[in-house]
Design an enzyme around this catalytic site. Structure first.
Site, PDB file in Angstrom:
ATOM      1  N   HIS A  68     -40.244  -6.793  27.348  1.00  0.00           N
ATOM      2  CA  HIS A  68     -40.904  -6.990  26.058  1.00  0.00           C
ATOM      3  C   HIS A  68     -42.090  -7.941  26.249  1.00  0.00           C
ATOM      4  O   HIS A  68     -41.926  -9.035  26.818  1.00  0.00           O
ATOM      5  CB  HIS A  68     -39.953  -7.655  25.058  1.00  0.00           C
ATOM      6  CG  HIS A  68     -38.794  -6.823  24.614  1.00  0.00           C
ATOM      7  ND1 HIS A  68     -38.784  -6.124  23.425  1.00  0.00           N
ATOM      8  CD2 HIS A  68     -37.592  -6.582  25.186  1.00  0.00           C
ATOM      9  CE1 HIS A  68     -37.627  -5.495  23.281  1.00  0.00           C
ATOM     10  NE2 HIS A  68     -36.883  -5.766  24.335  1.00  0.00           N
ATOM     11  N   HIS A  82     -36.834  -2.330  30.609  1.00  0.00           N
ATOM     12  CA  HIS A  82     -38.090  -2.588  29.895  1.00  0.00           C
ATOM     13  C   HIS A  82     -38.315  -4.085  29.742  1.00  0.00           C
ATOM     14  O   HIS A  82     -37.367  -4.852  29.558  1.00  0.00           O
ATOM     15  CB  HIS A  82     -38.126  -1.901  28.528  1.00  0.00           C
ATOM     16  CG  HIS A  82     -36.929  -2.153  27.662  1.00  0.00           C
ATOM     17  ND1 HIS A  82     -35.712  -1.528  27.868  1.00  0.00           N
ATOM     18  CD2 HIS A  82     -36.747  -2.960  26.593  1.00  0.00           C
ATOM     19  CE1 HIS A  82     -34.850  -1.934  26.970  1.00  0.00           C
ATOM     20  NE2 HIS A  82     -35.443  -2.820  26.175  1.00  0.00           N
ATOM     21  N   ASP A 130     -43.758  -1.240  20.768  1.00  0.00           N
ATOM     22  CA  ASP A 130     -42.391  -1.194  20.244  1.00  0.00           C
ATOM     23  C   ASP A 130     -42.453  -0.690  18.792  1.00  0.00           C
ATOM     24  O   ASP A 130     -43.280  -1.144  18.005  1.00  0.00           O
ATOM     25  CB  ASP A 130     -41.764  -2.598  20.287  1.00  0.00           C
ATOM     26  CG  ASP A 130     -40.265  -2.564  20.077  1.00  0.00           C
ATOM     27  OD1 ASP A 130     -39.538  -3.028  20.968  1.00  0.00           O
ATOM     28  OD2 ASP A 130     -39.813  -2.086  19.011  1.00  0.00           O
ATOM     29  N   ILE A 131     -41.587   0.234  18.460  1.00  0.00           N
ATOM     30  CA  ILE A 131     -41.637   0.864  17.134  1.00  0.00           C
ATOM     31  C   ILE A 131     -41.094  -0.068  16.036  1.00  0.00           C
ATOM     32  O   ILE A 131     -41.397   0.114  14.857  1.00  0.00           O
ATOM     33  CB  ILE A 131     -40.888   2.222  17.162  1.00  0.00           C
ATOM     34  CG1 ILE A 131     -41.415   3.160  16.094  1.00  0.00           C
ATOM     35  CG2 ILE A 131     -39.404   2.062  17.075  1.00  0.00           C
ATOM     36  CD1 ILE A 131     -42.815   3.647  16.298  1.00  0.00           C
TER      37      ILE A 131
HETATM   38  P1  5GP Z   1     -33.447  -3.899  23.877  1.00  0.00           P
HETATM   39  O1  5GP Z   1     -32.838  -2.729  24.634  1.00  0.00           O
HETATM   40  O2  5GP Z   1     -34.362  -4.709  24.758  1.00  0.00           O
HETATM   41  O3  5GP Z   1     -32.424  -4.716  23.185  1.00  0.00           O
HETATM   42  O4  5GP Z   1     -34.353  -3.296  22.731  1.00  0.00           O
HETATM   43  C1  5GP Z   1     -34.950  -2.034  22.795  1.00  0.00           C
HETATM   44  C2  5GP Z   1     -36.281  -2.058  22.097  1.00  0.00           C
HETATM   45  O5  5GP Z   1     -36.788  -0.723  22.097  1.00  0.00           O
HETATM   46  C3  5GP Z   1     -36.234  -2.514  20.633  1.00  0.00           C
HETATM   47  O6  5GP Z   1     -37.163  -3.564  20.433  1.00  0.00           O
HETATM   48  C4  5GP Z   1     -36.584  -1.258  19.844  1.00  0.00           C
HETATM   49  O7  5GP Z   1     -37.356  -1.530  18.696  1.00  0.00           O
HETATM   50  C5  5GP Z   1     -37.354  -0.447  20.840  1.00  0.00           C
HETATM   51  N1  5GP Z   1     -37.210   0.995  20.626  1.00  0.00           N
HETATM   52  C6  5GP Z   1     -36.037   1.673  20.476  1.00  0.00           C
HETATM   53  N2  5GP Z   1     -36.278   2.989  20.312  1.00  0.00           N
HETATM   54  C7  5GP Z   1     -37.619   3.134  20.365  1.00  0.00           C
HETATM   55  C8  5GP Z   1     -38.463   4.288  20.263  1.00  0.00           C
HETATM   56  O8  5GP Z   1     -38.033   5.425  20.079  1.00  0.00           O
HETATM   57  N3  5GP Z   1     -39.805   4.076  20.368  1.00  0.00           N
HETATM   58  C9  5GP Z   1     -40.323   2.815  20.584  1.00  0.00           C
HETATM   59  N4  5GP Z   1     -41.657   2.726  20.665  1.00  0.00           N
HETATM   60  N5  5GP Z   1     -39.551   1.718  20.674  1.00  0.00           N
HETATM   61  C10 5GP Z   1     -38.204   1.881  20.570  1.00  0.00           C
END
Ligand code: 5GP
Length: 133
Positions: free
Chosen positions: A95, A93, A29-30
């Site tokens: 985590h 996804h 995660d970035i």
């Molecule tokens: P959620 O959709 O579960 O709320 O969060 C999405 C997750 O994807 C976040 O933790 C965010 O940091 C991660 N994320 C969003 N864009 C990118 C990206 O371009 N690259 C990576 N490696 N992680 C990402």
């Protein structure tokens, strides 16, 4: 339009890759909550996890388990927390987050800012641990 995660799988956007199979992809995660915070996705673009076909969904957890084992071999922690949110990126996804307490799973906590070299090293070490299983 393809999701950002599909573009990562296709190599159009860089990622710190951890592991890949025909159906799944794992990458750091970035904006991590902890060092080693990893996302596990099906390559097939499906927004909501409960819309993923049973067979594809069933294979996701064993892959996540193997990735999680590799993370815990590298990042000291009590265990790997597993959660699904999906409110930000519309591509299923999981985590995987190294945790020592319940507070380490709090997504309201400030995210870590890691230099590229640290991401590279973490990914390389976790990849190595994954390959050793
Ligand atoms: P959620 O959709 O579960 O709320 O969060 C999405 C997750 O994807 C976040 O933790 C965010 O940091 C991660 N994320 C969003 N864009 C990118 C990206 O371009 N690259 C990576 N490696 N992680 C990402």
């Amino acid at each position: 339009m393809a999701t950002i995660f599909t573009r990562i799988v296709n190599g159009e956007i860089p990622s710190y890759k951890i592991a890949e199979t025909e159906d799944y992809y794992a990458f750091l995660d970035i904006n991590p909550l902890a060092k080693g915070h990893t996302l596990v996705i099906p390559k097939k673009e499906i927004d909501y996890i409960f819309n993923v076909d049973d067979d594809l969904l069933a294979g996701m957890l064993p892959f996540a388990k193997k990735v999680g084992r590799a993370i815990e071999a590298v990042v000291p922690c009590k265990r790997i927390g597993v959660t699904v949110i999906g409110l930000e990126v519309p591509h299923t996804h999981i985590h995987l987050i190294p945790i020592n307490s319940i507070y380490d799973m709090d997504f309201k906590q400030p995210k870590l800012q890691l230099p590229a070299e640290e991401f590279e090293k973490l990914a390389a070490d976790i990849r190595e641990a994954y390959a050793k299983q």
